[in-house]
Design a protein around this motif. Structure first.
Motif, short mmCIF file in Angstrom:
data_model
loop_
_atom_site.label_atom_id
_atom_site.label_comp_id
_atom_site.label_asym_id
_atom_site.label_seq_id
_atom_site.Cartn_x
_atom_site.Cartn_y
_atom_site.Cartn_z
N SER A 1 -2.49 -4.07 0.36
CA SER A 1 -3.50 -5.09 0.16
C SER A 1 -2.87 -6.45 -0.17
O SER A 1 -3.55 -7.46 -0.12
CB SER A 1 -4.48 -4.70 -0.94
N SER A 2 -1.60 -6.50 -0.51
CA SER A 2 -1.01 -7.80 -0.76
C SER A 2 -0.41 -8.41 0.52
O SER A 2 0.14 -9.49 0.51
CB SER A 2 0.06 -7.73 -1.86
N ARG B 1 -5.48 -11.40 -1.55
CA ARG B 1 -4.39 -11.47 -0.55
C ARG B 1 -4.21 -12.91 -0.09
O ARG B 1 -5.18 -13.63 0.10
CB ARG B 1 -4.73 -10.57 0.64
#
Lengths: 429, 293
Positions: free
Chosen positions: A39-40, A82
């Motif tokens: 998710s980053s 993000r």
């Protein structure tokens, strides 16, 4: 690896056990490291940019505005935690190249969505590719093509008002203040045709009439030959030209009529990125222009407009703070800024995680209605119609006096509203 | 507006086109006539002339006429120099093979265009006309500068004709054109003549561009249309024929002005291209060209 494992040192049972254990570990609530790593990953937005070709001056400013907005979003924590990454490809302001760029974004850059296009022929040329690839395509054009329902469900225009609404909102002012007999001068392709098709009913509704329509091919570099088509009884010349030849057009208009011609009402497209104090433009003094967002800083402008202008890097005259000759396309480029914030809001509402959520993203955008004026919408309040994927906003009418454009009238969102002729939400994905 | 004034305006516009076109096509025709090189990059020399005109004129503040005169003096010189270098580095090494030079000049076209895009940018920029007289006729106003362009072009074409027909340089060029091997045997430095002709051709395109840039602005894609029109002109006029080039330029310029005003610009282009086809079928050497020996 697994097939090698099966063939020699391990038994089938031990491999299956191992696989099962690994799967359990990944899906177990305690195992969050991998999920976090995923998710980053940045959210990648493909920016289809007119870096070259006849749209280049718009492209340059669309790019600056986009980068300024993206930086702001990233500084505030990105989208769904993000970071945002803008991937730029030049479409050469060419429809065929535009479609290729959409494919390149999908297959090579693997972006989450495509965004940013201005010129209507590029939008129309690229839209089928976006539909086939199921790629959300957020355009910052002005044409009626999105709202007409002729594109597909993947095409949206949430950050800028379309021509049909623009001309409906300025027509009453033209009829009341400049005159009722209007000659249209417009480029002979989709964007110009929107002006041709929608201005006439709008001015008729005010008791006015269009006395002549002068269509000019988009590749034309000389215009004097078209000017005799303007009838003598014209009260107002309504001009909207785009591309590199705009300055030539207004200059020739000046040579032809001198100071004795009809009133002039121009869409600022005729002068976007052009210094209003260029030699040969003196005769424009006293004429009026439509502006999506005012080029010159206005005395009563709200704080969020100050903030927007400062962040994008334009001075009070609407030119780059680094180069006074580098005049912005301020009447249009806010659309990039606003569209990026719409994408952010829609992604948050849809809890967007990746390309598998594209459908949810479009549905979340369609669900939007009101957009309040503010830092995310510095051009002003907007209403979004999810059925036709189109935003409606306020417009400015400015008078050119003393070498600067001063806003003399501001239309309301409601002035431009019209009945939807289509409904994208009934189309399947 | 009545038919008379309408026709007058169309004719004036057509003459401006013809003026620029004759200079441009003259350069193309000269290069083909003497060197047998089909220079596809000719339009880019035109564009380069306009872009440099913007650069040189922006160096001078004050009276716009000074900047324009500086551009008129320097821009063709620089373009000629670039053409001369291109000839030395590329064309002469290909021994002026017709097929090879076509491909090479296409390459040159892209190189010049991309360099212009990189260093000048994708904007169109105006150059101020040296004077802004506006001539008010009873029916419409017309730019005095445009009329001056027509005059300047007539003067320059006459000068080129004098150079070709009356000067020693012209004699050498004509000798090289008729038979380069014999010319070489008589001690004419053919390779140097070729470089000079290529440079002169490019300079003519650049002069045309400097004249046009106050009317049309400088843009990195502006070379395409005049290239097409110049090819049409030299094919109709006869490759290598000075008289034919001028007659064809006036014919195409006027028909472009008049047809596009009364009908449509696309129709004017269609008819011009059709005329090329007819000329190629019935008189392949062009209206004033001589048949290949």
């Amino acid at each position: 690896m697994t097939s090698n494992g099966i063939s020699t040192p391990f038994s089938r049972r031990s491999v299956l056990k191992g696989l099962g254990a690994t799967t359990g570990l990944i899906t177990a609530p305690g195992f969050t490291r991998f999920a976090q790593a995923q998710s980053s990953e940045p959210i990648r937005i493909g920016f289809q940019c007119h870096r070259t070709g006849i749209g280049a001056s718009y492209g340059r400013w669309y790019e600056r505005t986009t980068m300024a907005a993206a930086k702001l979003i990233n500084e505030a924590g990105g989208i769904n935690g993000r970071p945002l990454e803008i991937v730029i490809e030049d479409d050469g302001t060419d429809p065929a190249r535009g479609a290729e760029v959409v494919e390149k974004f999908a297959n090579q850059h693997k972006v989450d969505l495509v965004y940013g296009t201005l010129f209507s022929h590029v939008v129309v040329g690229s839209a089928p590719a976006a539909g086939e690839l199921k790629m959300p395509y957020y355009v910052v054009s002005e044409g009626y093509h999105v709202a007409s329902g002729k594109l597909n469900r993947y095409c949206l225009q949430p950050g800028i008002t379309d021509v049909k609404a623009q001309v409906r909102s300025v027509a009453p002012w033209i009829a009341d203040n400049l005159g009722k007999k209007v000659t249209l001068v417009y480029p002979d392709y989709a964007f110009g045709h929107d002006h041709r098709d929608f201005f006439e009913p709008a001015i008729q509704a005010q008791g006015g009439e269009v006395v002549a329509k002068v269509a000019i091919p988009p590749t034309e570099t000389s215009f004097t030959r078209y000017l005799p088509q303007i009838p003598r009884n014209t009260d107002v010349i309504y001009h909207v030209m785009v591309g590199p030849a705009v300055l030539t057009f207004v200059k020739e208009l000046g040579e032809f009529f001198g100071n004795s011609g009809p009133q002039l009402f121009g869409f600022i497209d005729s002068l976007e990125a052009v210094n209003i104090n260029s030699p040969g433009l003196e005769f424009l003094d006293g004429s009026h222009f439509w502006e999506g967002m005012p080029r010159y800083a206005q005395p009563d402008q709200p704080d969020y407009v100050d903030f927007y202008r400062k962040t994008v890097g334009i001075n009070d005259e609407g030119a780059s703070v680094n180069d006074a000759n580098d005049v912005s396309t301020n009447a249009h480029m806010f659309g990039c800024w606003e569209t990026l914030f719409v994408i952010k809001r829609a992604m948050e509402a849809a809890n967007y995680q990746g390309p598998q959520d594209r459908q949810k993203l479009i549905e979340a955008t369609e669900a939007m209605e009101e957009m309040e004026a503010g830092r995310e919408h510095p051009q002003g309040r907007k209403i979004f119609n999810g059925k036709i994927h189109q935003a409606f906003g306020e417009q400015s009418i400015s008078k050119l006096e003393g070498g600067r454009l001063n806003v003399v009238h501001r239309t309301s969102v409601e002035d431009g509203l019209y009945e939807a002729e289509a409904d994208y939400t009934t189309q399947s994905f | 507006m009545g038919f008379g004034p309408y026709l007058l305006l169309a004719t004036l516009e057509g003459l401006v086109t013809a003026a620029v076109l004759s200079l441009m096509a003259l350069g193309l025709s000269l290069v083909f006539g003497v060197m047998r090189v089909v220079n596809v990059a000719h339009g880019e020399f035109f564009m380069l002339g306009a872009v440099l005109a913007w650069y040189f004129s922006s160096l001078v503040a004050g009276d716009p006429a000074l900047g324009f005169l500086l551009a008129l003096a320097l821009s063709p010189l620089v373009v000629a120099l670039i053409a001369w270098v291109s000839d030395r580095l590329v064309l002469s090494r290909l021994k002026y093979e017709p097929e090879a030079t076509i491909v090479a000049t296409i390459g040159l076209l892209y190189i010049i265009q991309q360099l212009a895009l990189t260093y000048y940018g994708a904007d169109s920029r105006p150059v101020e006309a040296p004077f802004t007289w506006r001539i008010q006729l009873p029916w419409f106003g017309y730019s005095g500068y445009k009329l001056a362009v027509i005059g300047a072009s007539i003067l320059l074409v006459a000068l080129t004709a004098l150079l070709m027909m009356r000067s020693r340089i012209g004699l050498i060029m004509r000798a090289t054109q008729y038979d380069s091997e014999t010319a070489q045997a008589f001690g004419i430095p053919v390779r140097r003549v070729y470089s000079a002709v290529f440079a002169l051709g490019a300079a003519l395109a650049a002069i045309a561009a400097v004249l046009v840039v106050p009317i049309r602005q400088a843009h990195y894609l502006m070379g395409q249309e005049p290239l097409l029109l110049s090819f049409i002109v030299v094919i109709i006029g006869g490759l290598g024929s000075l008289r034919g080039t001028v007659v064809a330029a006036v014919l195409i310029g006027l028909s472009d002005g008049i047809i596009s005003m009364f009908f449509s610009p696309t129709l004017a282009k269609m008819l011009a291209t059709l005329l090329v086809a007819l000329v190629l079928v019935f008189r392949p050497q062009g209206l004033f060209g001589t048949a290949a020996r």
